[in-house]
Design a protein around this motif. Structure first.
Motif, PDB file in Angstrom:
ATOM      1  N   LEU A 113       0.606  -1.224   0.089  1.00 27.42           N
ATOM      2  CA  LEU A 113       0.128  -0.094   0.031  1.00 27.42           C
ATOM      3  C   LEU A 113       0.770   1.218   0.011  1.00 27.42           C
ATOM      4  O   LEU A 113       0.198   2.403  -0.505  1.00 27.42           O
ATOM      5  CB  LEU A 113      -0.958   0.348   1.188  1.00 27.42           C
ATOM      6  CG  LEU A 113      -2.004  -1.052   1.054  1.00 27.42           C
ATOM      7  CD1 LEU A 113      -2.943  -0.916   2.443  1.00 27.42           C
ATOM      8  CD2 LEU A 113      -2.964  -0.993   0.145  1.00 27.42           C
ATOM      9  N   TRP A 115       3.077   1.908  -1.899  1.00 26.09           N
ATOM     10  CA  TRP A 115       3.267   2.420  -3.457  1.00 26.09           C
ATOM     11  C   TRP A 115       2.254   3.234  -3.883  1.00 26.09           C
ATOM     12  O   TRP A 115       2.546   4.005  -5.039  1.00 26.09           O
ATOM     13  CB  TRP A 115       3.606   1.258  -4.091  1.00 26.09           C
ATOM     14  CG  TRP A 115       4.725   0.558  -3.835  1.00 26.09           C
ATOM     15  CD1 TRP A 115       5.014  -0.566  -3.114  1.00 26.09           C
ATOM     16  CD2 TRP A 115       6.051   0.818  -3.906  1.00 26.09           C
ATOM     17  NE1 TRP A 115       6.050  -0.872  -2.816  1.00 26.09           N
ATOM     18  CE2 TRP A 115       7.106   0.007  -3.279  1.00 26.09           C
ATOM     19  CE3 TRP A 115       6.793   1.969  -4.762  1.00 26.09           C
ATOM     20  CZ2 TRP A 115       8.382   0.029  -3.534  1.00 26.09           C
ATOM     21  CZ3 TRP A 115       8.186   2.010  -4.755  1.00 26.09           C
ATOM     22  CH2 TRP A 115       9.032   1.101  -4.246  1.00 26.09           C
ATOM     23  N   VAL A 116       1.087   3.389  -3.319  1.00 27.61           N
ATOM     24  CA  VAL A 116      -0.149   4.223  -3.813  1.00 27.61           C
ATOM     25  C   VAL A 116       0.295   5.695  -3.703  1.00 27.61           C
ATOM     26  O   VAL A 116       0.281   6.345  -4.466  1.00 27.61           O
ATOM     27  CB  VAL A 116      -1.494   3.692  -3.154  1.00 27.61           C
ATOM     28  CG1 VAL A 116      -2.349   4.797  -3.477  1.00 27.61           C
ATOM     29  CG2 VAL A 116      -1.773   2.436  -3.383  1.00 27.61           C
ATOM     30  N   THR A 119       3.476   6.462  -5.841  1.00 25.04           N
ATOM     31  CA  THR A 119       3.022   6.502  -7.318  1.00 25.04           C
ATOM     32  C   THR A 119       2.319   8.011  -7.455  1.00 25.04           C
ATOM     33  O   THR A 119       2.602   8.492  -8.493  1.00 25.04           O
ATOM     34  CB  THR A 119       2.180   5.438  -7.802  1.00 25.04           C
ATOM     35  OG1 THR A 119       2.794   4.014  -7.398  1.00 25.04           O
ATOM     36  CG2 THR A 119       1.581   5.475  -8.985  1.00 25.04           C
ATOM     37  N   LEU A 120       1.631   8.536  -6.725  1.00 26.66           N
ATOM     38  CA  LEU A 120       1.039   9.825  -6.855  1.00 26.66           C
ATOM     39  C   LEU A 120       1.630  10.962  -6.277  1.00 26.66           C
ATOM     40  O   LEU A 120       1.452  12.125  -6.341  1.00 26.66           O
ATOM     41  CB  LEU A 120      -0.311   9.849  -5.662  1.00 26.66           C
ATOM     42  CG  LEU A 120      -1.386   8.863  -6.021  1.00 26.66           C
ATOM     43  CD1 LEU A 120      -2.556   8.811  -5.051  1.00 26.66           C
ATOM     44  CD2 LEU A 120      -1.918   9.275  -7.532  1.00 26.66           C
ATOM     45  N   SER A 127       3.721   8.429   2.576  1.00 31.54           N
ATOM     46  CA  SER A 127       3.296   7.422   1.831  1.00 31.54           C
ATOM     47  C   SER A 127       2.938   6.145   2.743  1.00 31.54           C
ATOM     48  O   SER A 127       2.180   5.233   2.676  1.00 31.54           O
ATOM     49  CB  SER A 127       3.991   6.942   0.677  1.00 31.54           C
ATOM     50  OG  SER A 127       4.095   8.003  -0.397  1.00 31.54           O
ATOM     51  N   GLY A 131      -0.534   4.535   3.853  1.00 32.09           N
ATOM     52  CA  GLY A 131      -0.629   3.165   3.413  1.00 32.09           C
ATOM     53  C   GLY A 131      -0.899   2.310   4.805  1.00 32.09           C
ATOM     54  O   GLY A 131      -1.569   1.319   4.782  1.00 32.09           O
ATOM     55  N   SER A 311      -7.320   7.020  -4.966  1.00 27.26           N
ATOM     56  CA  SER A 311      -6.788   6.500  -3.975  1.00 27.26           C
ATOM     57  C   SER A 311      -7.821   5.245  -3.339  1.00 27.26           C
ATOM     58  O   SER A 311      -7.389   4.399  -2.966  1.00 27.26           O
ATOM     59  CB  SER A 311      -6.772   7.500  -2.816  1.00 27.26           C
ATOM     60  OG  SER A 311      -5.736   8.450  -3.263  1.00 27.26           O
ATOM     61  N   ALA A 314      -7.663   2.312  -5.434  1.00 23.72           N
ATOM     62  CA  ALA A 314      -6.285   1.723  -5.337  1.00 23.72           C
ATOM     63  C   ALA A 314      -5.853   0.935  -4.009  1.00 23.72           C
ATOM     64  O   ALA A 314      -5.347  -0.129  -3.936  1.00 23.72           O
ATOM     65  CB  ALA A 314      -5.162   2.822  -5.767  1.00 23.72           C
ATOM     66  N   PHE A 315      -6.204   1.803  -2.863  1.00 24.29           N
ATOM     67  CA  PHE A 315      -6.044   1.190  -1.635  1.00 24.29           C
ATOM     68  C   PHE A 315      -6.811  -0.342  -1.548  1.00 24.29           C
ATOM     69  O   PHE A 315      -6.219  -1.124  -0.954  1.00 24.29           O
ATOM     70  CB  PHE A 315      -6.363   2.144  -0.557  1.00 24.29           C
ATOM     71  CG  PHE A 315      -5.127   3.067  -0.199  1.00 24.29           C
ATOM     72  CD1 PHE A 315      -3.864   2.720  -0.128  1.00 24.29           C
ATOM     73  CD2 PHE A 315      -5.499   4.492  -0.136  1.00 24.29           C
ATOM     74  CE1 PHE A 315      -3.139   3.641   0.441  1.00 24.29           C
ATOM     75  CE2 PHE A 315      -4.514   5.606   0.166  1.00 24.29           C
ATOM     76  CZ  PHE A 315      -3.295   4.821   0.214  1.00 24.29           C
ATOM     77  N   LEU A 318      -5.768  -3.138  -3.739  1.00 23.91           N
ATOM     78  CA  LEU A 318      -4.347  -3.813  -3.332  1.00 23.91           C
ATOM     79  C   LEU A 318      -4.480  -4.638  -2.010  1.00 23.91           C
ATOM     80  O   LEU A 318      -3.957  -5.600  -1.823  1.00 23.91           O
ATOM     81  CB  LEU A 318      -3.399  -2.367  -3.258  1.00 23.91           C
ATOM     82  CG  LEU A 318      -2.808  -2.202  -4.511  1.00 23.91           C
ATOM     83  CD1 LEU A 318      -1.711  -0.831  -4.167  1.00 23.91           C
ATOM     84  CD2 LEU A 318      -1.560  -3.317  -5.115  1.00 23.91           C
TER      85      LEU A 318
END
Length: 594
Positions: A113, A115-116, A119-120, A127, A131, A311, A314-315, A318
């Protein structure tokens, strides 16, 4: 519109303002039954009610956080009740799942998580915190959903509870890591952190000692001299005192309440404590969900809709992938792995604590904190909807028939359909006299279990005519229907009497009305599953009250005769006419219709 919560403070000088309480109760009373009726569940009903009366709905409340601070007690009381069901021996047996399964899921989810945020384009520290906060599942929502689905005591439910317990424990080291990641490493030194750990361990030790040596004697003393309301006050004192002690030691209040419940789980006062706490738990937990709904800031969502829209899925996706992979690695069946992933896809209430600490240490900006809080709340709101979709879109997995033989040309003198608790007992006299039985059932696991005890049971659905023929119904001297489902029993009886009119059918009846239905379908004999055992209990009661054996048997014979006549009259003229006829006919004192 004015804020009732603020008005309540001002009104405190002149009298207590009941308007906020009335609004909260009215919202819950209206929304929850409606949402349950349409199949959306109570959690979503509370969330929708909170949104409706909050700042972005009707505007009755403008400070959702003040509601949440009070409502967190609902989570605390919920964990206490769960702890009461977890004896230390059971908790010890779950140690592998708590620290093995829990560690694996939390660590892999954190790694995936973070990496979300990266990546943003957010800093690594921010981050990591964002996460990590999403990894901490909502204990309140998942526990409520497990309870609604009746899975708290099932193995798959216990595994989810084990993971939630580890996540509650993980909040302490995660807060320490947040302090370590703060710009400049934070103000805390290594000595300060070691002191914090020592205080936490001391708090746990103090709670364990108090639970082992003080709580049970205290409740025994109160039960001897105190009133009922004092016992209730003592129960709340134990729960809240344990929560305060753990909070002072740097641990979560919910974990303190859970440990208090575990320590009292083997107490003779366990059921009394659960009954005393239950009303407060349900009310405050509902208030928590209302507060979460109020806290959904639509302005922040509108301003940062792009980030939030990316987000949230994505969260959640994942996290679901990680949970599913971990479940499959640990050899959970596919359906359980998917169900666990859907149940635990959301962020949780402990994320709010983590994000607040990260904001205080300068890792998150206030705007980032607000965005992350909105993401967590939206994920919590989406979870009940995902559960509903999962239930409707996922096909039911057929039970494995490995090691189970299907019906084919059976020749037993008696065909027994259903080999549950009723069928097993009914078969024993027949087997004892050497009569051959053909037994069929539709539960593969029950068939395998029966085989371990020496019973040969075949897989077959008694509602199908071809199965009845294969099971030898046309050649049998007797058919006994001992299934557990009312509609299934009725269908089998009707089918057997129509296709095999020369074979008597004996059937298990679940209720009095069901017995009448079976008679109409042509059953040669029916017996209500609790009827004879209840009469045996009545016989024993009369005997212990000093009645002579002759009087006891005469009384029971009269009860049986009246019951048989009432059944006959009900078949003709209905229950009300039968009751009137029996009463006016001086057949004895008025009686009910079990």
């Amino acid at each position: 519109m004015s804020d009732p919560v603020g008005a309540a403070t001002e009104a405190a000088h002149h009298g207590f303002d009941l308007v906020p309480i009335v609004v909260l109760l009215a919202a819950a009373v209206v929304a929850v039954p409606v949402f349950r009726r349409i199949g959306l569940g109570s959690v979503l009903g509370y969330l929708a009610a909170g949104l409706a009366i909050g700042p972005y709905g009707l505007g009755f409340f403008h400070d959702a956080q003040s509601i949440l601070h009070v409502a967190e007690l609902g989570v605390v009381l919920f964990l206490f009740v769960i702890g009461l069901e977890m004896q230390p021996s059971r908790l010890w047996a779950m140690r592998g799942e708590i620290f093995g399964l829990g560690t694996l899921q939390v660590c892999l989810a954190i790694f995936a998580l973070i990496w979300v945020g990266i990546t943003l384009g957010y800093p690594v520290e921010a981050s990591f915190v964002s996460g990590t906060g999403f990894v901490l599942t909502s204990t309140a929502i998942v526990m409520q959903l497990l309870q609604d689905r009746g899975q708290m005591a099932q193995p798959r439910g216990r595994r989810i509870i084990a993971i939630l317990l580890f996540e509650d424990l993980a909040i302490v080291p995660l807060l320490a890591i947040v302090a370590f990641l703060a710009p400049g490493g934070g103000d805390a030194t290594l000595t300060d952190r070691l002191e914090g750990i020592a205080i936490g361990l001391a708090a746990i030790a103090a709670l364990v000692l108090a639970g082992r040596y003080l709580l049970d004697p205290m409740f025994r003393l109160l039960a001897r001299f105190g009133a009922r309301e004092v016992m209730t006050a003592a129960a709340l004192l134990v729960v809240l005192g344990a929560a305060v002690l753990m909070n002072a030691g740097g641990l979560s209040m919910a974990m303190g309440a859970f440990l208090a419940g575990v320590l009292l789980s083997e107490s003779s006062f366990r059921h009394q404590l659960e009954a005393d706490v239950e009303p407060f738990r349900g009310l405050l937990l509902g208030l928590f969900f209302l507060g979460v709904g109020m806290a959904l800031d639509l302005n922040i969502i509108a301003t940062n809709w792009a980030v939030i829209a990316i987000s949230v899925p994505a969260f959640m996706i994942l996290k679901m992938l990680v949970i599913y992979v971990v479940a499959r690695i640990t050899r959970a069946p596919k359906d359980e792995a998917l169900e666990r992933a859907v149940l635990m896809a959301q962020g949780g209430e402990f994320a709010f604590v983590l994000y607040a600490a990260a904001t205080q240490f300068g890792i998150l900006t206030p705007e980032w904190n607000a965005n992350l809080t909105a993401i967590i709340i939206i994920s919590m709101v989406l979870t009940p909807l995902m559960i509903i979709l999962h239930g409707r879109l996922t096909p039911r997995i057929a039970a494995s028939l490995e090691g189970v033989e299907e019906v084919e040309c059976l020749t037993g003198r008696v065909l027994l359909i259903g080999f549950g608790r009723f069928g097993q007992i009914a078969s024993q006299p027949l087997l004892a006299r050497g009569h051959s039985l053909s037994i069929i059932d539709t539960d593969p696991q029950a068939i395998r279990d029966a085989e371990r005890f020496g019973f040969k049971v075949f897989y077959g659905d008694g509602c199908r005519l071809d199965i009845l023929h294969a099971a030898g119904a046309d050649e049998a001297s007797l058919i006994i229907v001992a299934a557990s489902d009312r509609d299934v029993i009725s269908q089998i009886v009707e089918l057997a009497r129509h296709e095999f009119p020369m074979v008597p059918v004996l059937a298990r009846a679940l209720t009095r009305q069901h017995a009448q239905e079976l008679v109409r379908h042509g059953a040669a004999f029916q017996i209500r599953e609790t009827y004879e055992s209840a009469l045996v209990m009545g016989r024993e009661a009369l005997t212990r009250l000093g009645e002579t054996p002759e009087i006891v048997e005469e009384t029971l014979a009269d009860v049986r005769a009246r019951d048989a006549e009432r059944m006959a009259l009900e078949q003709v003229g209905g229950m009300e006419d039968a009751s009137k006829a029996l009463i006016h006919g001086n057949m004895g004192q008025p009686h009910g219709h079990p």
